[in-house]
Write a protein that holds these residues in place. Structure first.
Motif, PDB file in Angstrom:
ATOM      1  N   ARG A  57       0.655  -1.246  -0.014  1.00  0.00           N
ATOM      2  CA  ARG A  57       0.095   0.002   0.137  1.00  0.00           C
ATOM      3  C   ARG A  57       0.789   1.059  -0.105  1.00  0.00           C
ATOM      4  O   ARG A  57       0.310   2.480  -0.234  1.00  0.00           O
ATOM      5  N   PHE A  58       2.269   1.122   0.475  1.00  0.00           N
ATOM      6  CA  PHE A  58       3.138   2.240   0.238  1.00  0.00           C
ATOM      7  C   PHE A  58       2.307   3.260   1.482  1.00  0.00           C
ATOM      8  O   PHE A  58       2.700   4.492   0.862  1.00  0.00           O
ATOM      9  N   THR A  59       2.191   2.925   2.516  1.00  0.00           N
ATOM     10  CA  THR A  59       1.841   3.847   3.598  1.00  0.00           C
ATOM     11  C   THR A  59       3.148   4.253   4.372  1.00  0.00           C
ATOM     12  O   THR A  59       4.060   3.459   4.270  1.00  0.00           O
ATOM     13  N   GLN A  60       2.885   5.272   5.192  1.00  0.00           N
ATOM     14  CA  GLN A  60       4.017   5.423   6.144  1.00  0.00           C
ATOM     15  C   GLN A  60       4.264   4.449   7.082  1.00  0.00           C
ATOM     16  O   GLN A  60       5.130   3.995   7.366  1.00  0.00           O
ATOM     17  N   GLN A  61       3.230   3.817   7.504  1.00  0.00           N
ATOM     18  CA  GLN A  61       3.184   2.762   8.567  1.00  0.00           C
ATOM     19  C   GLN A  61       3.640   1.729   7.946  1.00  0.00           C
ATOM     20  O   GLN A  61       4.334   1.009   8.625  1.00  0.00           O
ATOM     21  N   GLU A  62       3.190   1.236   6.846  1.00  0.00           N
ATOM     22  CA  GLU A  62       3.760   0.099   6.218  1.00  0.00           C
ATOM     23  C   GLU A  62       5.356   0.227   5.994  1.00  0.00           C
ATOM     24  O   GLU A  62       5.980  -0.886   6.212  1.00  0.00           O
ATOM     25  N   LEU A  63       5.869   1.184   5.561  1.00  0.00           N
ATOM     26  CA  LEU A  63       7.319   1.438   5.287  1.00  0.00           C
ATOM     27  C   LEU A  63       7.874   1.442   6.718  1.00  0.00           C
ATOM     28  O   LEU A  63       8.967   0.920   6.820  1.00  0.00           O
ATOM     29  N   ASN A  64       7.169   1.876   7.712  1.00  0.00           N
ATOM     30  CA  ASN A  64       7.893   1.797   9.195  1.00  0.00           C
ATOM     31  C   ASN A  64       7.998   0.288   9.632  1.00  0.00           C
ATOM     32  O   ASN A  64       8.985  -0.307  10.057  1.00  0.00           O
ATOM     33  N   ASP A  65       6.933  -0.573   9.172  1.00  0.00           N
ATOM     34  CA  ASP A  65       6.848  -2.046   9.512  1.00  0.00           C
ATOM     35  C   ASP A  65       7.747  -2.834   8.832  1.00  0.00           C
ATOM     36  O   ASP A  65       8.228  -3.802   9.328  1.00  0.00           O
ATOM     37  N   GLU A  66       7.894  -2.401   7.606  1.00  0.00           N
ATOM     38  CA  GLU A  66       8.660  -3.215   6.696  1.00  0.00           C
ATOM     39  C   GLU A  66      10.018  -2.993   6.381  1.00  0.00           C
ATOM     40  O   GLU A  66      10.849  -3.816   6.137  1.00  0.00           O
ATOM     41  N   ALA A  67      10.502  -1.650   6.688  1.00  0.00           N
ATOM     42  CA  ALA A  67      11.845  -1.252   6.126  1.00  0.00           C
ATOM     43  C   ALA A  67      12.654  -0.584   7.268  1.00  0.00           C
ATOM     44  O   ALA A  67      13.926  -0.681   7.368  1.00  0.00           O
ATOM     45  N   CYS A  68      11.915   0.506   8.069  1.00  0.00           N
ATOM     46  CA  CYS A  68      12.743   1.324   8.821  1.00  0.00           C
ATOM     47  C   CYS A  68      11.683   1.541  10.108  1.00  0.00           C
ATOM     48  O   CYS A  68      10.716   2.237  10.082  1.00  0.00           O
ATOM     49  N   GLY A  69      12.098   0.737  11.106  1.00  0.00           N
ATOM     50  CA  GLY A  69      11.173   1.012  12.549  1.00  0.00           C
ATOM     51  C   GLY A  69      11.234   2.220  13.211  1.00  0.00           C
ATOM     52  O   GLY A  69      10.426   2.125  14.170  1.00  0.00           O
ATOM     53  N   THR A  70      12.134   3.086  12.838  1.00  0.00           N
ATOM     54  CA  THR A  70      12.127   4.266  13.511  1.00  0.00           C
ATOM     55  C   THR A  70      11.441   5.400  12.551  1.00  0.00           C
ATOM     56  O   THR A  70      11.458   6.748  12.906  1.00  0.00           O
ATOM     57  N   TYR A  71      10.753   5.096  11.615  1.00  0.00           N
ATOM     58  CA  TYR A  71      10.293   6.094  10.382  1.00  0.00           C
ATOM     59  C   TYR A  71       9.251   6.982  10.975  1.00  0.00           C
ATOM     60  O   TYR A  71       9.530   8.012  10.631  1.00  0.00           O
ATOM     61  N   LYS A  72       8.193   6.614  11.692  1.00  0.00           N
ATOM     62  CA  LYS A  72       7.346   7.292  12.234  1.00  0.00           C
ATOM     63  C   LYS A  72       7.886   8.334  13.188  1.00  0.00           C
ATOM     64  O   LYS A  72       7.412   9.496  13.259  1.00  0.00           O
ATOM     65  N   ASN A  73       8.851   7.984  13.987  1.00  0.00           N
ATOM     66  CA  ASN A  73       9.312   8.655  15.013  1.00  0.00           C
ATOM     67  C   ASN A  73      10.205   9.763  14.254  1.00  0.00           C
ATOM     68  O   ASN A  73      10.380  11.126  14.796  1.00  0.00           O
ATOM     69  N   LEU A  74      10.906   9.493  13.142  1.00  0.00           N
ATOM     70  CA  LEU A  74      11.652  10.452  12.496  1.00  0.00           C
ATOM     71  C   LEU A  74      10.806  11.393  11.765  1.00  0.00           C
ATOM     72  O   LEU A  74      10.988  12.800  11.914  1.00  0.00           O
ATOM     73  N   LEU A  75       9.416  11.131  11.361  1.00  0.00           N
ATOM     74  CA  LEU A  75       8.540  12.042  10.832  1.00  0.00           C
ATOM     75  C   LEU A  75       7.841  12.836  11.764  1.00  0.00           C
ATOM     76  O   LEU A  75       7.895  14.091  11.492  1.00  0.00           O
ATOM     77  N   MET A  76       7.733  12.504  13.041  1.00  0.00           N
ATOM     78  CA  MET A  76       7.230  13.154  14.169  1.00  0.00           C
ATOM     79  C   MET A  76       8.376  13.904  14.903  1.00  0.00           C
ATOM     80  O   MET A  76       7.748  14.561  15.856  1.00  0.00           O
ATOM     81  N   GLY A  77       9.588  13.802  14.600  1.00  0.00           N
ATOM     82  CA  GLY A  77      10.525  14.643  15.130  1.00  0.00           C
ATOM     83  C   GLY A  77      10.990  14.060  16.662  1.00  0.00           C
ATOM     84  O   GLY A  77      11.766  14.616  17.106  1.00  0.00           O
ATOM     85  N   ARG A  78      10.470  12.698  17.115  1.00  0.00           N
ATOM     86  CA  ARG A  78      10.929  12.184  18.085  1.00  0.00           C
ATOM     87  C   ARG A  78      12.011  11.423  18.042  1.00  0.00           C
ATOM     88  O   ARG A  78      12.890  11.120  19.098  1.00  0.00           O
ATOM     89  N   SER A  79      12.769  11.254  16.471  1.00  0.00           N
ATOM     90  CA  SER A  79      14.088  10.986  16.470  1.00  0.00           C
ATOM     91  C   SER A  79      14.579  11.596  15.609  1.00  0.00           C
ATOM     92  O   SER A  79      13.899  12.095  14.660  1.00  0.00           O
ATOM     93  N   ARG A  80      16.032  11.959  15.784  1.00  0.00           N
ATOM     94  CA  ARG A  80      16.701  12.865  14.658  1.00  0.00           C
ATOM     95  C   ARG A  80      18.225  12.368  14.272  1.00  0.00           C
ATOM     96  O   ARG A  80      18.914  12.861  13.641  1.00  0.00           O
TER      97      ARG A  80
END
Length: 305
Positions: A43-66
């Motif tokens: 589906r190429f969603t942000q959540q799917e990318l987070n789950d499939e390829a980069c476990g910190t992706y949502k945190n990066l988008l939200m600024g919780r990880s830099r």
């Protein structure tokens, strides 16, 4: 970290996220342009990318990880997004990482091939010229003589190294797998070559330029069978001679020989390059000498892919 360094890191991370999001949205909006066999499962969603390829992706988008993703994580993201070679380099460069080598342009390739042909014809060994996708674009007479290919015409339909290895109509396959030991060596060399090719071409199922390779996968059952198998390491393959039933000039008699496969690159890139063959035992030296080839060599051997 100083304020200026923090600002640079923040700007770099923003460039990376902007590049990822641009590619992700393109996939969502134009799924028909993706040639991967598994495109309909994503589906190429942000959540799917987070789950499939980069476990910190949502945190990066939200600024919780830099923390900037490392190179391998970016390659995992590129695999998930089914990026072409050019898109992978856009992603790597946005993070300041060294890009992956891309094939030469047509003009550059023509110029390098002229140099490569000149080098090959000076080699006193059987040799052929191979491109990055393993197409054979040149060869010398000794190559055809040694491997019984003199009666084959390659001019109208240049073969691929995969053809040489797997095609039952060519004499190389039968002469390289004439007993249990040679068959095992033929198989291990094929598997190592396949795994090496896969690692060098991460966009294999994405970029349309690989359409011919997909056809080869459909043509040869063993290629599909070996696709996910592991055999020797590349180092083991380099160090171990291959077997061949070779004939001497003017004779139908064949004798088993062992040879090593080596390569020479003309530029600082791996391809195009010359693949050539040197004897690895006394029987092979006699056969090579009978065909007018040199019998001594100090080069180190290399894999076919």
């Amino acid at each position: 970290m100083t304020t200026s360094n923090q600002d640079r890191s923040a700007a770099e991370l923003k460039r990376v996220l902007d590049t990822i999001e641009r590619l992700r949205i393109q996939r969502q909006q134009n799924p028909g342009k993706i040639v991967s066999r598994i495109q309909n499962m994503k589906r190429f969603t942000q959540q799917e990318l987070n789950d499939e390829a980069c476990g910190t992706y949502k945190n990066l988008l939200m600024g919780r990880s830099r923390r900037l993703p490392d190179r391998q994580t970016l390659m995992d993201i590129a695999n998930y997004l089914e990026c072409t070679g050019e898109e992978r380099n856009d992603l790597l460069l946005s993070a300041g990482y060294v890009p992956i080598p891309l094939p030469l342009s047509d003009r550059q390739l023509d110029r390098v091939l002229d140099q490569t042909r000149s080098m090959m014809h000076q080699l006193p060994y059987p040799g052929m010229i191979v491109t990055d996708v393993l197409d054979i674009v040149g060869y010398n007479e000794a190559f055809c003589n040694m491997f019984g290919l003199s009666d084959f015409s390659f001019a109208s339909n240049p073969p691929n190294m995969i053809d040489l290895h797997f095609n039952k109509d060519m004499p190389i396959r039968a002469a390289s797998s004439f007993d249990e030991k040679s068959r095992a060596r033929w198989e291990s060399h094929g598997i190592v070559g396949i795994q090496t090719f896969k690692s060098h071409h991460p966009a294999l199922f994405v970029d349309p330029k690989y359409a011919r390779f997909h056809g080869l996968m459909e043509k040869y059952a063993e290629l599909r069978e070996f696709w996910n198998r592991e055999a020797w390491t590349v180092e083991q393959d380099l160090k171990t001679a291959k077997y061949f039933l070779a004939r001497q000039p003017g004779s139908a008699e064949r004798r088993p020989i062992r040879y090593n496969q080596l390569h020479l690159a003309v530029t600082d890139q791996a391809y195009p390059r010359i693949e050539f063959f040197v004897p690895a035992d006394e029987s092979a030296r006699q056969v090579f000498a009978a065909w007018g080839c040199a019998i001594d060599c100090s080069f180190k051997s290399g894999p076919y892919a």
